[in-house]
Motif scaffolding. Structure first.
Motif, PDB file in Angstrom:
ATOM      1  N   ASP A 173       0.816  -1.213   0.000  1.00  0.00           N
ATOM      2  CA  ASP A 173       0.000   0.000   0.000  1.00  0.00           C
ATOM      3  C   ASP A 173       0.852   1.268   0.000  1.00  0.00           C
ATOM      4  O   ASP A 173       0.498   2.262  -0.646  1.00  0.00           O
ATOM      5  CB  ASP A 173      -0.953  -0.005   1.189  1.00  0.00           C
ATOM      6  N   VAL A 195       1.951   1.768  -3.518  1.00  0.00           N
ATOM      7  CA  VAL A 195       0.880   2.281  -4.379  1.00  0.00           C
ATOM      8  C   VAL A 195       0.733   3.795  -4.243  1.00  0.00           C
ATOM      9  O   VAL A 195       0.516   4.508  -5.229  1.00  0.00           O
ATOM     10  CB  VAL A 195      -0.452   1.564  -4.069  1.00  0.00           C
ATOM     11  N   LEU A 236       3.338   5.230  -6.426  1.00  0.00           N
ATOM     12  CA  LEU A 236       3.039   4.989  -7.837  1.00  0.00           C
ATOM     13  C   LEU A 236       1.991   5.962  -8.357  1.00  0.00           C
ATOM     14  O   LEU A 236       2.058   6.402  -9.514  1.00  0.00           O
ATOM     15  CB  LEU A 236       2.561   3.546  -8.032  1.00  0.00           C
ATOM     16  N   PRO A 280       1.473   0.732 -15.417  1.00  0.00           N
ATOM     17  CA  PRO A 280       2.009   0.198 -14.166  1.00  0.00           C
ATOM     18  C   PRO A 280       2.535  -1.219 -14.356  1.00  0.00           C
ATOM     19  O   PRO A 280       1.802  -2.124 -14.750  1.00  0.00           O
ATOM     20  CB  PRO A 280       0.804   0.231 -13.216  1.00  0.00           C
ATOM     21  N   ARG A 285      -3.130  -1.186  -7.522  1.00  0.00           N
ATOM     22  CA  ARG A 285      -2.547   0.045  -8.082  1.00  0.00           C
ATOM     23  C   ARG A 285      -3.320   0.566  -9.279  1.00  0.00           C
ATOM     24  O   ARG A 285      -3.364   1.763  -9.516  1.00  0.00           O
ATOM     25  CB  ARG A 285      -1.056  -0.149  -8.383  1.00  0.00           C
TER      26      ARG A 285
END
Length: 337
Positions: free
Chosen positions: A153, A156, A159, A176, A183
């Protein structure tokens, strides 16, 4: 009854000559089931800082890391040959690599500058931006770590920031490739909330923990840094139903397109996904696949051009809408000749 059928069937076959349509070039052309065109390719480009800078990738004959000015020229060449898109991958200065990969969401990082420069100079070409932390982390993993664990998490969150700076810099497609859970949903929501609802999400949904990535890791400078393996987040090469679950989840989360990586060793996965889901399927002919053909061609073990064309045709035959391949420009020129 079976004997009667077999006799009848053999009689039917005896009246046919399956070689007949293969005898002439014009008839082979008429019944060819699969075709290949420059519009099927996405060309991966490795970028580095500098001006008029070229750095050969030793394990990938014919492939170079190039500076942004040369990447712009490469984009012009690609567009002229009918290649619709480029995928950009940075070789980040080691001094900018950190445990947390913060350079990934620096609006002025190498890949963002390259995206902006290419989009300004060649606006008609599509730009695919890789979303993962391995080009930015000091440990070479696609996520942030706590001890030996990749934190899902927390990764993410980073990202999402990375995807936003790339989209604002000119990326048409956010891709991704990290294999963190959730994500795609997080990135899609963030793009939409920031007025970037037209940005496509190409999810590396079926990315395997493969032995074929070595030359790529050399090209982006992460291979020597990698601590441990990526088996806790990339997929087991023994599994195919796992790929179906990943694809289904990413579609539900908002993915527009799906990627299978690597390519040739996983054509069965490409075909299975194509048959089970109503979504465009892409495959990445990865660095190790490219290197095998290029190096074997140099050694005279195979015909490089013929093997290149045959390998790319295999992706289309397996149902792929497009192929990421380092052969893109070479193959496009051959098709256009």
């Amino acid at each position: 009854m079976s004997g009667t059928w077999e006799k009848h069937d053999m009689g039917f076959l005896a009246g046919r000559r399956l070689r007949r349509p293969r005898m002439a070039g014009w008839s082979r052309d008429l019944v060819r089931e699969t075709t290949l065109a420059p519009s099927d390719f996405i060309w991966p480009i490795f970028v580095v800082d500098g001006q008029n800078e070229r750095q050969a990738v030793g394990s990938m004959p014919g492939v170079e890391r190039i500076s942004i000015d040369l990447a712009v020229e490469a984009a012009k060449q690609a567009s002229a040959e009918g290649i619709p898109a480029l995928a950009l991958f940075p070789n980040t200065d080691p001094s900018k690599r950190t445990e947390g990969g913060e350079e990934a969401f620096n609006r002025d990082n190498l890949v963002c500058r390259a995206l902006s420069a290419i989009k300004n100079a060649v606006p008609e070409i599509g730009l695919v931006a890789d979303v993962a932390l391995d080009p930015y982390t000091s440990h070479g993993h696609d996520g942030v770590m706590e001890g030996e664990e990749i934190l899902n998490d927390e990764t993410v969150e980073i990202l999402v920031k990375q995807a936003l700076v790339q989209a604002h810099s000119g990326a048409d497609v956010i891709a991704p490739s990290d294999m963190m859970d959730g994500r795609v949903a997080a990135i899609r929501a963030a793009l939409d909330a920031n007025g970037l609802e037209k940005t496509i999400v190409l999810s590396y949904a079926a990315k395997y923990a493969s032995a074929f990535y070595g030359p790529f890791r050399e090209a982006v400078g992460s291979g020597a840094r990698l601590k441990g393996s990526k088996l806790t987040y990339q997929m087991d090469p023994a599994n195919h139903e796992d790929a179906v679950r990943e694809v289904g989840q990413d579609i539900a989360e908002g993915a527009d397109w799906i990627m299978v990586k690597p390519g040739l060793p996983y054509l069965d996965i490409c075909r299975q996904i194509k048959d089970r889901f109503d979504i465009p399927v892409f495959a990445y002919q990865v660095s190790g696949e490219y290197a095998m053909i290029a190096i074997a061609g140099q050694a005279g073990a195979i015909d490089r051009e013929a093997a290149m064309a045959e390998s790319l045709m295999a992706f289309k035959r397996a149902g792929c809408s497009g192929i990421l391949t380092y052969f893109a420009l070479e193959m496009a020129r051959k098709l256009n000749a």
